[in-house]
Design an enzyme around this catalytic site. Structure first.
Site, PDB file in Angstrom:
ATOM      1  N   GLY A 237     -71.049  24.370  27.684  1.00  0.00           N
ATOM      2  CA  GLY A 237     -69.348  24.554  26.358  1.00  0.00           C
ATOM      3  C   GLY A 237     -69.726  25.548  25.038  1.00  0.00           C
ATOM      4  O   GLY A 237     -70.940  26.246  25.626  1.00  0.00           O
ATOM      5  N   VAL A 238     -69.469  24.922  24.769  1.00  0.00           N
ATOM      6  CA  VAL A 238     -69.954  25.329  23.060  1.00  0.00           C
ATOM      7  C   VAL A 238     -71.037  24.624  22.627  1.00  0.00           C
ATOM      8  O   VAL A 238     -71.749  25.727  22.129  1.00  0.00           O
ATOM      9  CB  VAL A 238     -68.525  24.717  22.356  1.00  0.00           C
ATOM     10  CG1 VAL A 238     -68.310  23.153  22.087  1.00  0.00           C
ATOM     11  CG2 VAL A 238     -68.808  26.031  20.917  1.00  0.00           C
ATOM     12  N   ASP A 239     -71.610  23.969  23.235  1.00  0.00           N
ATOM     13  CA  ASP A 239     -72.372  23.083  22.887  1.00  0.00           C
ATOM     14  C   ASP A 239     -73.813  23.934  23.460  1.00  0.00           C
ATOM     15  O   ASP A 239     -74.531  23.988  22.394  1.00  0.00           O
ATOM     16  CB  ASP A 239     -72.800  22.135  23.574  1.00  0.00           C
ATOM     17  CG  ASP A 239     -74.094  21.105  23.367  1.00  0.00           C
ATOM     18  OD1 ASP A 239     -74.542  21.404  22.549  1.00  0.00           O
ATOM     19  OD2 ASP A 239     -74.419  20.002  23.892  1.00  0.00           O
TER      20      ASP A 239
ATOM     21  N   ASP B 202     -64.917  33.304  19.054  1.00  0.00           N
ATOM     22  CA  ASP B 202     -66.533  31.872  18.501  1.00  0.00           C
ATOM     23  C   ASP B 202     -67.257  31.967  17.614  1.00  0.00           C
ATOM     24  O   ASP B 202     -67.569  32.425  16.758  1.00  0.00           O
ATOM     25  CB  ASP B 202     -67.527  33.443  19.662  1.00  0.00           C
ATOM     26  CG  ASP B 202     -68.687  33.038  19.813  1.00  0.00           C
ATOM     27  OD1 ASP B 202     -69.060  31.996  19.803  1.00  0.00           O
ATOM     28  OD2 ASP B 202     -69.676  33.593  20.988  1.00  0.00           O
ATOM     29  N   ILE B 203     -67.668  30.131  17.679  1.00  0.00           N
ATOM     30  CA  ILE B 203     -67.778  29.637  16.330  1.00  0.00           C
ATOM     31  C   ILE B 203     -69.390  29.984  16.440  1.00  0.00           C
ATOM     32  O   ILE B 203     -69.451  30.173  15.120  1.00  0.00           O
ATOM     33  CB  ILE B 203     -67.178  28.508  16.524  1.00  0.00           C
ATOM     34  CG1 ILE B 203     -67.562  27.040  15.648  1.00  0.00           C
ATOM     35  CG2 ILE B 203     -68.542  27.671  17.977  1.00  0.00           C
ATOM     36  CD1 ILE B 203     -67.431  25.893  15.418  1.00  0.00           C
TER      37      ILE B 203
ATOM     38  N   VAL C 254     -64.577  20.231  29.141  1.00  0.00           N
ATOM     39  CA  VAL C 254     -64.478  19.717  29.734  1.00  0.00           C
ATOM     40  C   VAL C 254     -64.308  18.188  30.113  1.00  0.00           C
ATOM     41  O   VAL C 254     -64.632  17.647  30.923  1.00  0.00           O
ATOM     42  CB  VAL C 254     -66.574  19.374  30.272  1.00  0.00           C
ATOM     43  CG1 VAL C 254     -66.749  21.007  30.651  1.00  0.00           C
ATOM     44  CG2 VAL C 254     -67.123  19.645  29.357  1.00  0.00           C
ATOM     45  N   TYR C 255     -64.103  18.072  28.447  1.00  0.00           N
ATOM     46  CA  TYR C 255     -63.426  16.217  28.767  1.00  0.00           C
ATOM     47  C   TYR C 255     -62.416  16.160  28.619  1.00  0.00           C
ATOM     48  O   TYR C 255     -61.663  15.076  28.869  1.00  0.00           O
ATOM     49  CB  TYR C 255     -64.404  15.983  26.708  1.00  0.00           C
ATOM     50  CG  TYR C 255     -65.470  15.760  26.925  1.00  0.00           C
ATOM     51  CD1 TYR C 255     -66.545  15.854  28.628  1.00  0.00           C
ATOM     52  CD2 TYR C 255     -66.035  14.980  25.764  1.00  0.00           C
ATOM     53  CE1 TYR C 255     -67.784  15.308  27.887  1.00  0.00           C
ATOM     54  CE2 TYR C 255     -67.615  14.799  25.977  1.00  0.00           C
ATOM     55  CZ  TYR C 255     -68.175  14.590  26.816  1.00  0.00           C
ATOM     56  OH  TYR C 255     -69.641  14.609  26.433  1.00  0.00           O
TER      57      TYR C 255
ATOM     58  N   SER D 213     -63.207  17.970  22.452  1.00  0.00           N
ATOM     59  CA  SER D 213     -63.075  17.451  23.835  1.00  0.00           C
ATOM     60  C   SER D 213     -61.971  17.733  24.695  1.00  0.00           C
ATOM     61  O   SER D 213     -61.725  17.247  25.880  1.00  0.00           O
ATOM     62  CB  SER D 213     -62.275  15.930  23.381  1.00  0.00           C
ATOM     63  OG  SER D 213     -63.362  15.032  23.634  1.00  0.00           O
TER      64      SER D 213
ATOM     65  N   ASN E 223     -73.000  16.378  23.708  1.00  0.00           N
ATOM     66  CA  ASN E 223     -73.143  14.999  23.654  1.00  0.00           C
ATOM     67  C   ASN E 223     -73.771  13.724  24.140  1.00  0.00           C
ATOM     68  O   ASN E 223     -74.027  14.013  22.591  1.00  0.00           O
ATOM     69  CB  ASN E 223     -73.516  16.108  26.568  1.00  0.00           C
ATOM     70  CG  ASN E 223     -74.641  16.245  25.971  1.00  0.00           C
ATOM     71  OD1 ASN E 223     -75.643  15.842  25.454  1.00  0.00           O
ATOM     72  ND2 ASN E 223     -75.216  17.530  26.862  1.00  0.00           N
TER      73      ASN E 223
HETATM   74  P1  ADP Z   1     -65.637  19.100  25.418  1.00  0.00           P
HETATM   75  O1  ADP Z   1     -67.141  18.660  26.042  1.00  0.00           O
HETATM   76  O2  ADP Z   1     -65.429  18.394  23.709  1.00  0.00           O
HETATM   77  O3  ADP Z   1     -64.174  19.169  26.275  1.00  0.00           O
HETATM   78  P2  ADP Z   1     -66.474  21.914  25.612  1.00  0.00           P
HETATM   79  O4  ADP Z   1     -67.253  22.312  24.498  1.00  0.00           O
HETATM   80  O5  ADP Z   1     -66.294  21.468  27.013  1.00  0.00           O
HETATM   81  O6  ADP Z   1     -65.719  20.333  24.473  1.00  0.00           O
HETATM   82  O7  ADP Z   1     -65.300  22.574  25.231  1.00  0.00           O
HETATM   83  C1  ADP Z   1     -64.383  22.542  23.909  1.00  0.00           C
HETATM   84  C2  ADP Z   1     -63.794  23.689  23.167  1.00  0.00           C
HETATM   85  O8  ADP Z   1     -65.071  24.433  22.783  1.00  0.00           O
HETATM   86  C3  ADP Z   1     -62.871  24.592  24.430  1.00  0.00           C
HETATM   87  O9  ADP Z   1     -61.661  24.998  23.913  1.00  0.00           O
HETATM   88  C4  ADP Z   1     -63.851  26.281  25.345  1.00  0.00           C
HETATM   89  O10 ADP Z   1     -63.093  26.827  25.540  1.00  0.00           O
HETATM   90  C5  ADP Z   1     -64.368  26.230  23.327  1.00  0.00           C
HETATM   91  N1  ADP Z   1     -65.232  27.121  23.014  1.00  0.00           N
HETATM   92  C6  ADP Z   1     -66.383  27.402  24.164  1.00  0.00           C
HETATM   93  N2  ADP Z   1     -67.517  28.048  24.195  1.00  0.00           N
HETATM   94  C7  ADP Z   1     -67.098  28.028  22.431  1.00  0.00           C
HETATM   95  C8  ADP Z   1     -67.641  29.117  21.766  1.00  0.00           C
HETATM   96  N3  ADP Z   1     -68.350  30.093  21.564  1.00  0.00           N
HETATM   97  N4  ADP Z   1     -67.270  29.254  20.065  1.00  0.00           N
HETATM   98  C9  ADP Z   1     -65.691  28.353  20.305  1.00  0.00           C
HETATM   99  N5  ADP Z   1     -64.894  27.181  20.859  1.00  0.00           N
HETATM  100  C10 ADP Z   1     -65.724  27.509  22.231  1.00  0.00           C
END
Ligand code: ADP
Length: 190
Positions: free
Chosen positions: A53-55, A31-32, A141-142, A138, A45
């Site tokens: 997601g990660v955002d 988890d980042i 969801v992208y 990306s 975004n």
């Molecule tokens: P994007 O819109 O750029 O595709 P997402 O957030 O939907 O961004 O996904 C990008 C990646 O981040 C995916 O592999 C997702 O599983 C991952 N992700 C989601 N939460 C975390 C987190 N807490 N730490 C690291 N990676 C994450």
């Protein structure tokens, strides 16, 4: 780095220039938001005002001051990157980048994904960040195809590490095991 956040790990050392070690590229699963580095990168975004997601995870962990600073940045174009403080995160800074939405590969997605990694690394360099962690930009969801995205990510990171004197360690933080395995496989080629 919080050991609880790491399920698996691999570390590859880029060893260039006649044996002088120029930098380290690590691939981990975790988890980042738990990682203590100089800068984590957010797959943001276009508004930079948070999302899923990660955002969403980064904004939740950093607290409302991150959103307040993001409001002053007036959004982000695809492939660009902007830096803020990390607030309640263990990371000092957050570098917000907007990766491309996958549209079949005909809309310069590869170039734009390369730009996201490169501009994020440039922001790290300009702000004296020696340790940087990326999520897989990306590929959530992208819907960018995972293997192709991993090739662009790791090629851009390796090229940059050969040139920078500031960024010493880049960690790819893969959230799920499919992402982790793919990045590990692609990393074997370097
Ligand atoms: P994007 O819109 O750029 O595709 P997402 O957030 O939907 O961004 O996904 C990008 C990646 O981040 C995916 O592999 C997702 O599983 C991952 N992700 C989601 N939460 C975390 C987190 N807490 N730490 C690291 N990676 C994450």
């Amino acid at each position: 780095m919080n050991a609880d956040s790491i399920l698996n790990g691999k570390c590859s050392i880029i060893d260039l220039n006649g044996g002088n070690i120029m930098g380290t590229v690590k691939i981990i699963q975790g988890d980042i938001t738990k990682i203590k580095v100089d800068a984590i990168v957010n797959a943001a975004n276009t508004t930079l005002l948070g999302g899923g997601g990660v955002d969403g995870a980064i904004h939740r962990a950093a607290g409302p001051q991150l959103l307040a600073e993001c409001r002053t940045l007036h959004g982000c174009e695809t492939g660009e990157a902007k830096i803020t403080k990390g607030y309640l995160l263990p990371a000092q800074h957050v570098i917000h980048t907007l990766g491309p939405v996958w549209q079949g590969g005909t809309q310069r997605e590869a170039q734009l994904l390369h730009n996201s990694y490169l501009n994020s690394l440039k922001r790290a360099d300009e702000n004296n960040c020696a340790t940087v962690a990326f999520p897989s930009i990306s590929t959530g969801v992208y819907h960018y195809p995972l293997k192709a995205a991993a090739e662009i990510a790791l090629t851009t990171i390796h090229e940059f590490m050969r040139k920078t004197k500031v960024v010493k360690e880049v960690t790819m933080v893969c959230f799920d095991s499919a992402t982790f395995t793919t990045y590990q496989q692609v990393e074997q080629k370097f």
